[in-house]
Structure formats: C-alpha cells, structure tokens
Write a protein that holds these residues in place. Structure first.
Motif, PDB file in Angstrom:
ATOM      1  N   LYS A 174       0.835  -1.195   0.000  1.00  0.00           N
ATOM      2  CA  LYS A 174       0.000   0.000   0.000  1.00  0.00           C
ATOM      3  C   LYS A 174       0.872   1.248   0.000  1.00  0.00           C
ATOM      4  CE  LYS A 174      -4.201  -2.047   1.893  1.00  0.00           C
ATOM      5  NZ  LYS A 174      -5.258  -1.943   2.916  1.00  0.00           N
ATOM      6  N   GLN A 175       0.244   2.387   0.260  1.00  0.00           N
ATOM      7  CA  GLN A 175       0.970   3.654   0.149  1.00  0.00           C
ATOM      8  C   GLN A 175       2.107   3.758   1.152  1.00  0.00           C
ATOM      9  OE1 GLN A 175      -2.045   6.653   0.517  1.00  0.00           O
ATOM     10  NE2 GLN A 175      -2.909   6.265  -1.529  1.00  0.00           N
ATOM     11  N   ASP A 176       2.020   3.059   2.288  1.00  0.00           N
ATOM     12  CA  ASP A 176       3.097   3.144   3.282  1.00  0.00           C
ATOM     13  C   ASP A 176       4.324   2.353   2.868  1.00  0.00           C
ATOM     14  OD1 ASP A 176       2.136   0.624   3.505  1.00  0.00           O
ATOM     15  OD2 ASP A 176       1.406   0.808   5.573  1.00  0.00           O
ATOM     16  N   GLY A 177       4.274   1.620   1.754  1.00  0.00           N
ATOM     17  CA  GLY A 177       5.434   0.889   1.261  1.00  0.00           C
ATOM     18  C   GLY A 177       5.711  -0.406   1.995  1.00  0.00           C
ATOM     19  N   ILE A 178       4.831  -0.868   2.847  1.00  0.00           N
ATOM     20  CA  ILE A 178       5.056  -2.084   3.640  1.00  0.00           C
ATOM     21  C   ILE A 178       4.423  -3.275   2.914  1.00  0.00           C
ATOM     22  CG2 ILE A 178       4.625  -3.226   5.844  1.00  0.00           C
ATOM     23  CD1 ILE A 178       4.513  -0.508   7.165  1.00  0.00           C
ATOM     24  N   LYS A 179       5.216  -4.357   2.782  1.00  0.00           N
ATOM     25  CA  LYS A 179       4.685  -5.585   2.205  1.00  0.00           C
ATOM     26  C   LYS A 179       3.701  -6.202   3.186  1.00  0.00           C
ATOM     27  CE  LYS A 179       8.864  -6.803  -0.377  1.00  0.00           C
ATOM     28  NZ  LYS A 179       9.890  -7.856  -0.559  1.00  0.00           N
ATOM     29  N   SER A 202     -10.834  -9.747   9.717  1.00  0.00           N
ATOM     30  CA  SER A 202      -9.660  -9.743   8.854  1.00  0.00           C
ATOM     31  C   SER A 202      -8.504  -9.059   9.556  1.00  0.00           C
ATOM     32  CB  SER A 202      -9.963  -9.030   7.529  1.00  0.00           C
ATOM     33  OG  SER A 202     -10.197  -7.653   7.757  1.00  0.00           O
ATOM     34  N   ALA A 203      -7.305  -9.355   9.065  1.00  0.00           N
ATOM     35  CA  ALA A 203      -6.098  -8.735   9.621  1.00  0.00           C
ATOM     36  C   ALA A 203      -5.094  -8.558   8.499  1.00  0.00           C
ATOM     37  CB  ALA A 203      -5.505  -9.590  10.735  1.00  0.00           C
ATOM     38  N   ASP A 204      -4.402  -7.406   8.496  1.00  0.00           N
ATOM     39  CA  ASP A 204      -3.291  -7.159   7.584  1.00  0.00           C
ATOM     40  C   ASP A 204      -2.017  -7.568   8.293  1.00  0.00           C
ATOM     41  OD1 ASP A 204      -4.913  -6.183   5.622  1.00  0.00           O
ATOM     42  OD2 ASP A 204      -4.765  -4.100   6.303  1.00  0.00           O
ATOM     43  N   ILE A 205      -1.235  -8.476   7.700  1.00  0.00           N
ATOM     44  CA  ILE A 205      -0.050  -9.044   8.335  1.00  0.00           C
ATOM     45  C   ILE A 205       1.182  -8.548   7.595  1.00  0.00           C
ATOM     46  CG2 ILE A 205       1.165 -11.187   8.868  1.00  0.00           C
ATOM     47  CD1 ILE A 205      -1.562 -12.549   9.083  1.00  0.00           C
ATOM     48  N   ASP A 206       2.150  -8.037   8.366  1.00  0.00           N
ATOM     49  CA  ASP A 206       3.391  -7.504   7.826  1.00  0.00           C
ATOM     50  C   ASP A 206       4.256  -8.650   7.304  1.00  0.00           C
ATOM     51  OD1 ASP A 206       5.588  -6.091   7.152  1.00  0.00           O
ATOM     52  OD2 ASP A 206       6.017  -5.292   9.150  1.00  0.00           O
ATOM     53  N   LEU A 207       4.795  -8.486   6.066  1.00  0.00           N
ATOM     54  CA  LEU A 207       5.641  -9.524   5.478  1.00  0.00           C
ATOM     55  C   LEU A 207       7.098  -9.085   5.358  1.00  0.00           C
ATOM     56  CD1 LEU A 207       3.413 -10.880   2.568  1.00  0.00           C
ATOM     57  CD2 LEU A 207       3.717 -11.811   4.860  1.00  0.00           C
ATOM     58  N   GLN A 208       7.506  -7.997   6.044  1.00  0.00           N
ATOM     59  CA  GLN A 208       8.895  -7.529   5.933  1.00  0.00           C
ATOM     60  C   GLN A 208       9.865  -8.592   6.433  1.00  0.00           C
ATOM     61  OE1 GLN A 208       9.611  -4.931   4.400  1.00  0.00           O
ATOM     62  NE2 GLN A 208       7.910  -3.501   4.461  1.00  0.00           N
ATOM     63  N   TRP A 209       9.417  -9.386   7.437  1.00  0.00           N
ATOM     64  CA  TRP A 209      10.319 -10.381   8.013  1.00  0.00           C
ATOM     65  C   TRP A 209      10.644 -11.507   7.030  1.00  0.00           C
ATOM     66  CZ3 TRP A 209       7.951 -15.122   8.083  1.00  0.00           C
ATOM     67  CH2 TRP A 209       6.560 -15.105   7.980  1.00  0.00           C
ATOM     68  N   SER A 236       8.622 -12.507  -2.656  1.00  0.00           N
ATOM     69  CA  SER A 236       9.976 -12.159  -2.208  1.00  0.00           C
ATOM     70  C   SER A 236      10.943 -12.634  -3.274  1.00  0.00           C
ATOM     71  CB  SER A 236      10.288 -12.826  -0.860  1.00  0.00           C
ATOM     72  OG  SER A 236      11.619 -12.548  -0.468  1.00  0.00           O
ATOM     73  N   HIS A 237      11.880 -11.752  -3.670  1.00  0.00           N
ATOM     74  CA  HIS A 237      12.827 -12.094  -4.727  1.00  0.00           C
ATOM     75  C   HIS A 237      14.051 -11.192  -4.570  1.00  0.00           C
ATOM     76  CE1 HIS A 237      14.511 -12.851  -8.717  1.00  0.00           C
ATOM     77  NE2 HIS A 237      13.721 -13.922  -8.752  1.00  0.00           N
ATOM     78  N   PRO A 238      15.267 -11.708  -4.836  1.00  0.00           N
ATOM     79  CA  PRO A 238      16.457 -10.865  -4.676  1.00  0.00           C
ATOM     80  C   PRO A 238      16.479  -9.673  -5.628  1.00  0.00           C
ATOM     81  CG  PRO A 238      17.017 -12.941  -5.739  1.00  0.00           C
ATOM     82  CD  PRO A 238      15.625 -13.088  -5.195  1.00  0.00           C
ATOM     83  N   VAL A 239      15.793  -9.776  -6.753  1.00  0.00           N
ATOM     84  CA  VAL A 239      15.678  -8.637  -7.668  1.00  0.00           C
ATOM     85  C   VAL A 239      14.437  -7.859  -7.254  1.00  0.00           C
ATOM     86  CG1 VAL A 239      15.451  -7.913 -10.061  1.00  0.00           C
ATOM     87  CG2 VAL A 239      16.799  -9.947  -9.505  1.00  0.00           C
ATOM     88  N   ALA A 240      14.628  -6.696  -6.670  1.00  0.00           N
ATOM     89  CA  ALA A 240      13.528  -5.959  -6.068  1.00  0.00           C
ATOM     90  C   ALA A 240      12.442  -5.617  -7.089  1.00  0.00           C
ATOM     91  CB  ALA A 240      14.062  -4.681  -5.416  1.00  0.00           C
ATOM     92  N   GLN A 241      12.832  -5.379  -8.360  1.00  0.00           N
ATOM     93  CA  GLN A 241      11.845  -4.984  -9.350  1.00  0.00           C
ATOM     94  C   GLN A 241      10.863  -6.115  -9.686  1.00  0.00           C
ATOM     95  OE1 GLN A 241      15.050  -4.619  -9.567  1.00  0.00           O
ATOM     96  NE2 GLN A 241      15.464  -2.403  -9.690  1.00  0.00           N
ATOM     97  N   MET A 242      11.207  -7.349  -9.345  1.00  0.00           N
ATOM     98  CA  MET A 242      10.345  -8.474  -9.685  1.00  0.00           C
ATOM     99  C   MET A 242       9.325  -8.775  -8.596  1.00  0.00           C
ATOM    100  SD  MET A 242      13.078 -11.051 -11.474  1.00  0.00           S
ATOM    101  CE  MET A 242      11.792 -12.176 -11.939  1.00  0.00           C
ATOM    102  N   ALA A 243       9.641  -8.450  -7.324  1.00  0.00           N
ATOM    103  CA  ALA A 243       8.724  -8.748  -6.232  1.00  0.00           C
ATOM    104  C   ALA A 243       7.466  -7.914  -6.371  1.00  0.00           C
ATOM    105  CB  ALA A 243       9.403  -8.485  -4.890  1.00  0.00           C
ATOM    106  N   PHE A 244       6.310  -8.566  -6.262  1.00  0.00           N
ATOM    107  CA  PHE A 244       4.997  -7.923  -6.305  1.00  0.00           C
ATOM    108  C   PHE A 244       4.665  -7.319  -7.673  1.00  0.00           C
ATOM    109  CE2 PHE A 244       6.043  -8.162  -1.908  1.00  0.00           C
ATOM    110  CZ  PHE A 244       4.849  -8.390  -1.242  1.00  0.00           C
TER     111      PHE A 244
END
Length: 818
Positions: A174-179, A202-209, A236-244
């Motif tokens: 979302k706009q906050d940039g959090i996965k 419902s719950a939004d769960i942080d995926l940064q970990w 999740s992918h080492p190439v940031a442009q590919m994730a999401f």
C-alpha cells in the motif's frame, strides 16, 4: 633383397603396427570407461549431498514461515471463534479493545478489523465495520463503512462470504510501502436452516520479516531464496523490481519460454520438487528446490550454485586423467614389445576376401596351412563362398517368381478397384442424394464389393457384398456376382426377386462351394421409400435425428450361392428428410485389436452417434479412422467395406440451393416454426464485434424461449461474451476475414457450452488460478478477472487444440426453469 620380399616386410611391419594401434585403442577405451565410471560415482555422490542440503534448507525455511503465519492467522481465527461463540452479543468497545490488544502484543499485525451483515450487526454499535491499525506510531480505529460506503464490496469481505472459507489475499504493497497480506475469516451464526453468514474478521499481516528470514539462510555465494504465491507472483525475490510486480508466467510469456511456464505450474501445484536450474542473477548452473507452505497456497524456493561442486569435480577428473595417462603410456610400451609377429596368412586371406567383397565369387582362396585359427578362418570363408553362390542362385529364381506374382496381383487389384464406383460425389448434379463408399482390401485383392447405379431418374440401387474366402478366387467370385446383380436389376427392380435369380445363377456351377452375403436396396428418391432384401449380410444401420436402429431382417437370410431354389423376400422402409443408411461388411465389426478384442456393434453405433450429422463421406472417414485406432496396427484378416446414403429431398434444401448436409452451419434454432424450442442452440459467425452482438441477441432469444432461470441465463451469457470477446481481441492478427467462431449450447444435466475458434493457441486453464484482487481495476491484467469468474461459475472446464482449432468445453450445473 627382392622387391617381393621387401613388400612382404613392409606388409608385416605395417600389420604389426596396426595391431599395436588397435590394442592401444581398445585399452584406452576400457581405461576411459573405468575413469568415467569412477568419476560419475563421485559426481553422483557429491550431487546427492548437495541436492539433499538445498532440499533440507528449503523445507526448513518453509516450516519457519508456516509457524510464523500460523501464529498470526491463529489470532484472527480466535477473534472469529469468540464472536461466533457469543453470537455477536458483544459490546462495540469490547471488540475494539480486543483489536487494540492484538496490535499491541503482535508487531507482525498491521491492522485488525471486523465487519458484519447490516441485518445481523449488534445493536448499539458505533461502528459498522471497525478497523484498528498503526498510524505514525499510534493505534487508530476507523469505521470502514462510514469512510467508504462500498468498503464491504471489497475482496477482503466478498471472497470469504461467497467462498465460505478463510481467504489469504495476494501479497501487496500500500501507500506506506510495507509488504503485507490480508487474512480474512468468515463468521457464521446458527439457524434452523444451518449456519448463516454474519460477517468477516480480517487482519493485515506484515511480510517484511520474509526477506530477512530468507537472507539469513546458508545458500552460499550466488544462491538466493524466493517466495511465490499460488498465481505465480513473486512475494519475495532478490531482484527488487520483480517482487509484487512479476509472475513466473508473465516472464515465461515475455521470453516465450514454455519450460519456464511448466516449471511455474509445478511450483504452484502444491507439491515439493528439485531440478537443475540456471541462476537468473549470475547465469550460473544451480539447483532450484521448492516446498509448499501449509498455512497458505504459497511456495518457498531456494537456488544454490553448483560452482563449488563443479570445481571439486574438475580437480578429481584431472587427477584421474593424469594417473590413467601414465598407465596407458606404460601399456603402449609393453604392447610394442610383444606385437611384432608376422601374419602373412592373414594378409593373403584379406586380399582374397576383398576380391570376394567386390562380387567375384570365383576368386581362389589361399589353401589352409596348419590347424591354427587362420587356417580355420580360411576354410570357413571357403564354405561361406560356396554357400553364398548357391543362395544367390536360389534368390534370383524366387525373386523372379515373386515379381511375376506381385505384378499379376497388382493388375488384379487395379481391375477389382475399377469394378466399384469410386468417384465422389457420385451424382454432383443432384441435391437429394448424399452418397459415399470406401473399400480397403485386407490383401492385394479381396472378396468385398459395393455398387450403386440409377434406374431411371427417380430410383437408386445400392448394394454391398462379402464373398467367402480371400485373395484372387474371392475377387473373381465377387466380379461374377456383381455382373449378375447388375444384369438382373436391368430386368426388374424387386430386390427379393433379383437376389433369388442371382442365387440360382451363381449356385448352378459353383463347384468351389463358395458363397456370398448380399444386401441390395432400391431407393425411390421421389417418395423416400426403400425396398430391400438381404442374403445373409450384416444388418444395415438406420440413422434418424441421432437415433440409430438396425434395419429389420426379411425372411430368407441365407447367403447366396449355397444352394439353388432359395427365395428372398422384399421389405420396405420409409425415409424422412436427412435419414441415412449405413451398409458395411463384417470387416468393420470384426476388426481385431492387438489384444484380440473385436470392434463390435456397440462401438460401431457409438462412433456413428458421435459423428453426428456430417456428410456421408466425413462419417465414413470418421468410422474408418476409429477402426484404425481400435486395430492399433494389428494385421486385419478381412476387407473393410462401407457404403452410406442420406436422403435429402428438395424441400429440405437450404435457401442457397445446397442440401442441409452440404450447407454451411449458421444457426440451429428456427424462429416462428410453431414447435417447442429445442434444448440446444448452435451458431457460427465471423470474429467481428458486430457479428458477436447479433449472435448475443439471438442467444438471448433462445434463452427466453426456453424460459431459462435468470441465474443460469446470466452465467451462460457472461461466459459466452467473455470467452468470445477475448478470442476476438487477442486471437486474430490478420482480422476477422476468413475466420469462424462456433458456439454450441446444450441445456442438459449438466448444462454444456462448447466454443471453437481458429485463432492463436490459447489455453485459459493455464492462466493464473486467481487475479490479484488487491490491485485496482485499472492495474489488473486484461482478462484475468473474467477468466477467474468463468472458472467460479463452471463445474468443469476442458481445453483441447485440434489442428488449427481451439476447443473449450464448459459445464455448468442445471437449474430449474423460470
């Protein structure tokens, strides 16, 4: 030293060195095989260890991710169970306090919310859909219904409601940039009619970990981990442009890589796996292992480089090769010392054998000397030469005889084929006749035959026969029978009397005791009546509007030629427009499979029923291909002969002057006929938007005429428009000209829709199982949502590519009519 002696020394010297070279070559091959086997054993052991390591790492990471997600979604399940247990009799503040507590105690939860059906919402609540979340370090609660009246139309609420199960959304940012990922659980209340949907927690769960957890894994230099959702999206992918942003399927489509597409399907199938792989980030050969997560439909993948292992294998191979080369050098020295013997008899024998190989079988061989191997070999060559000369003489004689016989059989085959009509269409100037036939002898010539000819302008004679026996005698008997049959029909047109006279004629001087089964009929084209008689032949099949039946058998069904004085009766059969008759010999029903299973009457009828209302030529070709598939290459013992006739009276012809069997298909529903509307609808049109609109209008008229229930009618119309619109937009690069789309709908149980188009190959079943429902409508891939909705409506979908046609079969459950 004489010249002859010098040549002998040179020969002996060259032969000795050839022996040395051959010995060294054979020894080198054996040594290389031993080195290779040892190398492979070491390589296999190292590879097994490395594969086990990467698989263990992948499984362990998947277990840790499952544990963390399981702990977090357990909180949401607990809130839902608590609300269900209290039957929603909970104060607004208590639910808010519970949401705040979850946020304070669990950093991985970004927001918690609850929403209820308006009619079941607890009385006195200030919030219609309270949602608590973190904002600038504070815990804030908002009412989703107040902020957005369409909030409850979102996927987080509608999917659990309609799927009636907990739902994990696709990962999103979302706009906050959090996965994050959203987990929604439906709430049910008991009722006399069963559980009733009341709302959603419902719950939004942080995926940064996730990225941090994968980065800590010991995957070595050049290795990396990834997370893939069930639709193939990289969470999740080492190439940031590919994730999401990318899916494995979109990358495969962009590269035109079908192997990558197949790999993506394996990774999202829910099964673990491990394959060799080229690392995208370093282009190194690696291993790719994946393991499914138990809490969600995601897949954990890990890539480990093979560089270190290959370096170790290279050192091992180099050491082994040096050691083997040293041993081979010692062997060369040893062989050079012992391979110096003179082999003059072998040289003499080799020169004589070379002369024999050139075709001079009268050339003398050197006389055997002694009892050694060379002498035995010389004697064996002498016996072989004499035996070969005798065999060549016998072969020349038998070949000449076979060639004469083959030539005679070929002439007989041509004569037999010239006896039967084989130009189709048989009567192209007539629109009331659709007639075709074929004959495939089991040998060069056979005893089957068919025949047809006109008696005047309004009567057509058709006949088919099968002579006992095979080969030339049966072919001659067939020719005689056909001649008698034609001659008798010139005298009279009663099939029973014709067979009676033909039987007497061929039985009169039948010293070979052969016989023939015959079926003949006179078709009155003006009245649609068939007069027929049968002399022991297979019963023809009568085809009428998809209903198949055997033609009744008249009295006197004994084969012709057995004894004189037999009388055959004539029966009649009335035809309706589009009725057809199939005549065949027992070579069809008695065709044998490799397992000695007969083709049989049941499969014959099933094949004809499946063929539908094709032309006679197409139907016979379908039947013949089905017989070939059943035989599967097995040798057949009998001829295969078929003849098919369809009656197409002038009043059944199309407006273009074509018969209905020859006219192109447009639409099978006739308007204003006065009869009840049929339970099926069929149309064919060009892939153009205007023609699609016309077809949709006609389809709506059909659904209204059949009084189809509104829910089923909506589903059918949506599927019709969605699938064909996609085909028109993306299937034709050269425009609609020259292309056709056909639709066939049957309102049976289940309801079936079959859509065929000749556009580019496209399998909708290979598309992602679900679109990214968290994206806005503008950001979603074209067609993804429509195909997803088609899948949710259908109970079964099947796709095939037949030559140039895409065929999509969709089944829906039958519903009561309105």
């Amino acid at each position: 030293m004489s010249t002859r002696t010098g040549q002998g020394l040179l020969i002996r010297h060259g032969l000795a060195w050839r022996m040395i070279v051959w010995t060294i070559a054979v020894t080198a091959i054996i040594l290389a095989a031993v080195l290779f086997s040892n190398h492979r054993n070491v390589v296999d052991q190292l590879e097994d260890d490395a594969r086990e390591r990467v698989a263990t790492i992948t499984e362990g990471v998947a277990a840790r991710i499952d544990a963390e997600l399981g702990r977090l979604h357990g909180l949401v399940d607990g809130i839902a169970l608590a609300l269900e247990a209290a039957r929603l009799q909970v104060a607004n503040d208590e639910v808010l306090a519970l949401q705040m507590r979850v946020l304070r105690e669990h950093d991985g939860v970004l927001g918690v919310g609850a929403a209820f059906e308006e009619r079941l919402r607890p009385p006195g609540w200030r919030h219609g859909a309270p949602y608590s979340y973190r904002h600038n370090g504070q815990l804030v609660t908002v009412d989703l219904v107040t902020r957005d009246h369409a909030a409850l139309q979102g996927d987080w609420y509608q999917l659990p409601k309609h799927l009636d199960r907990p739902v994990w959304s696709e990962p999103h940012v979302k706009q906050d940039g959090i996965k994050r990922v959203t987990y929604s659980v439906p709430i049910h209340l008991p009722s006399p009619d069963g559980p009733v949907f009341a709302g959603v927690v419902s719950a939004d769960i942080d995926l940064q970990w996730l990225d941090q957890l994968i980065a800590r894994q010991p995957l070595g230099e050049g290795g990396y981990g990834l997370i893939m959702t069930r639709s193939g999206t990289y969470a999740s992918h080492p190439v940031a442009q590919m994730a999401f942003r990318e899916t494995v399927f979109s990358i495969a489509e962009e590269r035109g890589d079908m192997a990558l597409r197949a790999l993506g399907q394996s990774m999202v199938s829910g099964e673990a796996g491990l394959i060799s792989w080229n690392n995208w980030t370093s282009a190194e050969r690696s291993w790719l292992a994946w393991h499914p997560l138990q809490t969600t439909a995601w897949t954990m993948g890990a890539v480990v480089s093979r560089s270190a292992l290959e370096a170790q294998m290279l050192r091992h191979s180099r050491d082994a090769a040096l050691l083997g080369s040293a041993g081979l050098l010692l062997l060369v020295l040893a062989v050079a010392l012992i391979a110096r013997s003179i082999t003059r008899p072998v040289h003499a024998l080799s020169e004589a054998v070379a002369t024999l190989a050139d075709g001079n079988l009268d050339a003398p061989l050197p006389p055997p000397q002694g009892q050694d191997e060379v002498a035995h070999l010389t004697s064996a060559f002498g016996r072989m030469r004499d035996s070969l000369k005798r065999h060549i003489a016998d072969l020349q004689s038998s070949t000449a005889a076979r060639e004469r016989m083959h030539s005679e059989l070929k002439v007989a085959h041509n004569i037999q084929m010239d006896l039967v009509p084989k130009t189709f269409p048989a009567y192209p100037h007539r629109k009331d006749i659709d007639l075709s036939a074929m004959i495939v002898p089991a040998r060069e010539v056979g005893g089957d035959f068919y025949d047809f000819f006109m008696l005047g302008d309004d009567r057509l004679v058709v006949a088919i026969g099968d002579v006992s026996g095979k080969g030339v005698p049966a072919a001659l008997f067939m020719a005689v029978t056909r001649s008698f049959l034609r001659s008798e029909f010139k005298v009279q047109d009663d099939p029973g009397k014709v067979l009676t006279r033909v039987n007497d004629a061929i039985a009169e001087s039948n010293e070979s005791c052969m016989f023939v089964t015959l079926f003949c009929a006179v078709i009155h084209l003006d009245a649609g009546r068939v007069d027929y008689s049968n002399a022991g032949h297979n019963l023809p099949v009568h085809l009428r509007d998809g209903v198949l039946s055997w033609v009744p058998t008249p009295a006197g069904t004994v084969a012709a030629g057995v004894m004189p004085g037999m009388e055959y009766d004539t029966l009649s059969l009335d035809l309706q427009a589009d009725d057809a008759l199939l005549l065949y010999t027992d070579g069809v029903t008695e065709a044998m499979s490799p397992a000695s299973v007969l083709y049989g009457d049941e499969r014959l009828l099933a094949c004809l029923k499946a063929a539908g209302k094709q032309t006679c030529e197409a139907t016979l070709d379908t039947l013949f291909q089905d017989v070939l598939r059943h035989a599967d290459g097995a040798d057949q013992s009998d001829d295969i002969t078929t003849l098919m006739f369809r009656w197409l009276p002038p009043d059944a012809a199309s407006p273009t002057g074509m018969s209905r069997a020859q006219a192109p298909l447009t639409e099978s529903v006739a308007a204003g006929s006065g009869y009840p509307p049929p339970a099926h609808w069929q149309a064919e049109f060009h892939p153009a938007p205007g023609e699609l609109a016309d077809a949709l209008a006609r389809f709506d008229e059909f659904l209204d005429a059949r009084r189809v229930a509104s829910a089923l009618a909506h589903s059918l119309r949506f599927i019709f428009e969605e699938i064909i619109t996609n085909a028109i937009k993306y299937g034709y690069d050269d425009g609609p000209a020259g292309h056709r789309i056909s639709v066939h709908v049957r309102l049976d149980t289940p309801v079936v829709m079959v859509i065929e188009d000749d556009g580019r190959p496209f399998d909708p079943l290979q598309a992602p199982l679900a679109p990214d429902l968290d994206l806005s409508v503008e950001d979603r891939p074209i067609g993804g949502l429509g195909l997803y909705m088609v899948r949710t409506m259908a109970t079964r979908m099947d796709y095939t590519r037949d030559n140039t046609l895409n065929r999509l079969t969709i089944e829906l459950p039958a519903q009561p009519q309105a």
